[in-house]
Design a protein around this motif. Structure first.
Motif, PDB file in Angstrom:
ATOM      1  N   THR A 241       0.780  -1.275  -0.014  1.00  0.00           N
ATOM      2  CA  THR A 241      -0.175   0.025   0.013  1.00  0.00           C
ATOM      3  C   THR A 241       0.717   1.199   0.118  1.00  0.00           C
ATOM      4  N   ARG A 242       2.384   1.106   0.459  1.00  0.00           N
ATOM      5  CA  ARG A 242       2.874   2.565   0.513  1.00  0.00           C
ATOM      6  C   ARG A 242       3.395   2.686  -0.894  1.00  0.00           C
ATOM      7  N   ASN A 243       3.251   1.746  -1.794  1.00  0.00           N
ATOM      8  CA  ASN A 243       3.897   1.746  -3.202  1.00  0.00           C
ATOM      9  C   ASN A 243       2.711   1.612  -4.008  1.00  0.00           C
ATOM     10  N   ALA A 244       1.605   2.061  -3.747  1.00  0.00           N
ATOM     11  CA  ALA A 244       0.317   1.854  -4.634  1.00  0.00           C
ATOM     12  C   ALA A 244       0.364   2.303  -5.959  1.00  0.00           C
ATOM     13  N   ALA A 245       1.057   3.292  -6.174  1.00  0.00           N
ATOM     14  CA  ALA A 245       1.123   4.029  -7.586  1.00  0.00           C
ATOM     15  C   ALA A 245       1.819   3.066  -8.550  1.00  0.00           C
ATOM     16  N   ASP A 246       2.637   2.071  -7.970  1.00  0.00           N
ATOM     17  CA  ASP A 246       3.500   1.256  -8.987  1.00  0.00           C
ATOM     18  C   ASP A 246       2.473   0.149  -9.526  1.00  0.00           C
ATOM     19  N   VAL A 252      -5.082  -2.988 -15.700  1.00  0.00           N
ATOM     20  CA  VAL A 252      -5.476  -3.801 -14.617  1.00  0.00           C
ATOM     21  C   VAL A 252      -6.349  -2.706 -13.657  1.00  0.00           C
ATOM     22  N   PRO A 253      -7.492  -2.509 -13.894  1.00  0.00           N
ATOM     23  CA  PRO A 253      -8.347  -1.494 -13.033  1.00  0.00           C
ATOM     24  C   PRO A 253      -8.115  -1.978 -11.749  1.00  0.00           C
ATOM     25  N   GLY A 254      -7.668  -1.200 -10.727  1.00  0.00           N
ATOM     26  CA  GLY A 254      -7.538  -1.554  -9.388  1.00  0.00           C
ATOM     27  C   GLY A 254      -6.717  -2.806  -9.127  1.00  0.00           C
ATOM     28  N   SER A 255      -5.500  -2.362  -9.808  1.00  0.00           N
ATOM     29  CA  SER A 255      -4.579  -3.628  -9.712  1.00  0.00           C
ATOM     30  C   SER A 255      -4.077  -3.939  -8.319  1.00  0.00           C
ATOM     31  N   LEU A 256      -3.744  -2.909  -7.523  1.00  0.00           N
ATOM     32  CA  LEU A 256      -3.241  -3.312  -6.134  1.00  0.00           C
ATOM     33  C   LEU A 256      -4.381  -3.992  -5.365  1.00  0.00           C
ATOM     34  N   ARG A 257      -5.661  -3.776  -5.653  1.00  0.00           N
ATOM     35  CA  ARG A 257      -6.593  -4.586  -5.010  1.00  0.00           C
ATOM     36  C   ARG A 257      -6.582  -6.127  -5.676  1.00  0.00           C
ATOM     37  N   THR A 258      -6.319  -6.331  -6.864  1.00  0.00           N
ATOM     38  CA  THR A 258      -6.285  -7.559  -7.369  1.00  0.00           C
ATOM     39  C   THR A 258      -5.083  -8.327  -6.949  1.00  0.00           C
ATOM     40  N   VAL A 259      -3.912  -7.717  -6.561  1.00  0.00           N
ATOM     41  CA  VAL A 259      -2.997  -8.352  -6.024  1.00  0.00           C
ATOM     42  C   VAL A 259      -3.215  -8.674  -4.626  1.00  0.00           C
ATOM     43  N   MET A 295      -1.214 -11.243 -10.897  1.00  0.00           N
ATOM     44  CA  MET A 295       0.032 -10.624 -10.378  1.00  0.00           C
ATOM     45  C   MET A 295       0.814 -10.061 -11.560  1.00  0.00           C
ATOM     46  N   ARG A 296       0.350  -9.740 -12.612  1.00  0.00           N
ATOM     47  CA  ARG A 296       1.333  -9.093 -13.604  1.00  0.00           C
ATOM     48  C   ARG A 296       1.776  -7.750 -13.446  1.00  0.00           C
ATOM     49  N   SER A 297       1.471  -7.200 -12.577  1.00  0.00           N
ATOM     50  CA  SER A 297       2.106  -5.842 -12.140  1.00  0.00           C
ATOM     51  C   SER A 297       3.234  -6.165 -11.044  1.00  0.00           C
ATOM     52  N   THR A 298       3.611  -7.441 -10.759  1.00  0.00           N
ATOM     53  CA  THR A 298       4.319  -7.576  -9.603  1.00  0.00           C
ATOM     54  C   THR A 298       5.762  -8.211 -10.163  1.00  0.00           C
ATOM     55  N   SER A 299       6.784  -8.462  -9.332  1.00  0.00           N
ATOM     56  CA  SER A 299       7.866  -9.106  -9.445  1.00  0.00           C
ATOM     57  C   SER A 299       8.141 -10.204  -8.244  1.00  0.00           C
ATOM     58  N   VAL A 317       9.948 -12.963  -1.681  1.00  0.00           N
ATOM     59  CA  VAL A 317       9.170 -11.822  -1.726  1.00  0.00           C
ATOM     60  C   VAL A 317       8.536 -11.530  -2.882  1.00  0.00           C
ATOM     61  N   LEU A 318       7.435 -10.653  -2.818  1.00  0.00           N
ATOM     62  CA  LEU A 318       6.771 -10.089  -3.745  1.00  0.00           C
ATOM     63  C   LEU A 318       6.597  -8.714  -3.507  1.00  0.00           C
ATOM     64  N   GLY A 319       6.703  -7.808  -4.840  1.00  0.00           N
ATOM     65  CA  GLY A 319       6.522  -6.442  -4.765  1.00  0.00           C
ATOM     66  C   GLY A 319       6.329  -5.955  -6.417  1.00  0.00           C
ATOM     67  N   PRO A 320       6.160  -4.544  -6.269  1.00  0.00           N
ATOM     68  CA  PRO A 320       5.983  -4.039  -7.537  1.00  0.00           C
ATOM     69  C   PRO A 320       7.384  -4.472  -8.409  1.00  0.00           C
ATOM     70  N   THR A 321       7.115  -4.216  -9.978  1.00  0.00           N
ATOM     71  CA  THR A 321       8.390  -4.505 -10.656  1.00  0.00           C
ATOM     72  C   THR A 321       9.334  -3.416 -10.492  1.00  0.00           C
TER      73      THR A 321
END
Length: 346
Positions: A241-246, A252-259, A295-299, A317-321
């Motif tokens: 949530t601290r990196n929501a903009a990533d 993917v609309p609301g991609s943080l939510r889907t992650v 998860m396609r917005s993550t690494s 670990v999982l996070g934004p790309t």
């Protein structure tokens, strides 16, 4: 690789480093000002145009700078020549913290907390898989003359306790014989082989111990062949949530939510760790390489942990790309190594 290709990779590496640090698209002027690339601004602009045409960087808005694509991150990760090492003090502190864990649960919880703090991402540790575990020790304790406590300990640190009700009282001498029979049949065997051995033991037990052996064997077989749903420990979810903009701009609309929703599906997370079966080898999957739509917005940076050549489970670990790949790889490798050492010594 030609000198031109090498120079373009240096430009790409500079773009990745600056974008990870600043979260802002990178322009040619900033690259020239911040990095000693040894070429003119015009050459850097030309190199950026080629990198963009080849799909390594992209322009988020007209007249804006460039940001790395998944392909660009992959090229960067594949050519990391030197992973940023943790200091000796950091490694020592990690080992001491993990060694303070009182049992398997505590060690894994500590490992997740450490990894989330070190990487500022979501940390995931898979409980030791049953198929990889062997019996380290079986203790038989008399709670009463007619009730026993069986304590089964595996090499991965898992401890199972079961109570056996005997049909009659058992003497101290017969208890010692029973303990030896069961212990010798199970010690050092993988769980599947141990379940067969204990079944055969019930068939061949001495007449005067047969009833006690059968009762214990029945309980042990249930313990050895049970395969409860794989368990995971997650930590640091708030870091997403601290990196929501990533997570925006990936189609993917609301991609943080889907992650976040996908993280709640244990089978999805287990799939992400599935390839992490080699202790000491860190795997990096970027964007679509995760093969999980949500998860396609993550690494995902992951590895296996274990001891004595046996891998107990996956860790990562999982996070934004947009993440610090060298630092994350070092942290994942170090924490996995020490979790394996700590569990292997218990």
């Amino acid at each position: 690789m030609s000198s031109t290709e090498e120079r373009r990779f240096q430009v790409l590496r500079a773009i990745v480093a600056d974008y990870v640090s600043t979260k802002e698209p990178i322009g040619s002027k900033r690259l020239v000002d911040r990095h000693n690339l040894g070429v003119s601004s015009a050459t850097v602009r030309n190199d950026m145009a080629v990198l963009e045409a080849e799909g390594y960087i992209t322009q988020t808005h007209t007249s804006s700078g460039r940001v790395p694509t998944d392909k660009g991150y992959r090229q960067f990760v594949d050519r990391i020549a030197e992973v940023k090492p943790l200091s000796a003090a950091e490694r020592r502190a990690i080992l001491q913290f993990l060694e303070s864990g009182v049992d398997l649960d505590d060690v894994l919880r500590r490992g997740v907390r450490l990894l989330a703090q070190l990487t500022r991402q979501v940390a995931i540790v898979q409980y030791p898989t049953l198929s990889a575990s062997s019996v380290r020790h079986l203790e038989v304790v008399a709670l009463t003359p007619a009730r026993l406590l069986l304590v089964l300990i595996t090499d991965s640190g898992r401890v199972d306790q079961r109570i056996v009700e005997l049909g009659d009282v058992i003497s101290d001498e017969d208890l010692a014989r029973l303990r030896d029979l069961l212990g010798n049949a199970l010690a050092g065997k993988r769980l599947a082989a141990a379940s067969i051995a204990v079944t055969e033991l019930a068939d061949d037990a001495p007449e005067d111990l047969r009833d006690a052996v059968i009762r214990c064997a029945t309980t042990l077989v249930e313990t050895l062949v049970e395969h409860p749903e794989e368990r995971l420990v997650l930590g640091g979810t708030v870091n997403l949530t601290r990196n929501a903009a990533d997570f925006e701009g990936h189609g993917v609309p609301g991609s943080l939510r889907t992650v976040l929703e996908a993280l709640e599906e244990q089978v999805v997370v287990l799939k992400l760790l599935a390839a992490s079966q080699d202790a000491g080898r860190v795997t990096v999957r970027i964007g679509e390489e995760t093969q999980v739509e949500e998860m396609r917005s993550t690494s995902v940076v992951s590895t296996g942990y274990g001891a004595a050549g046996t891998v107990f489970g996956g860790l990562g670990v999982l996070g934004p790309t947009r993440m610090d790949y060298p630092g994350t790889i070092a942290s994942v490798a170090t924490v996995a190594r020490y979790i394996g050492e700590v569990l292997g010594e218990r």
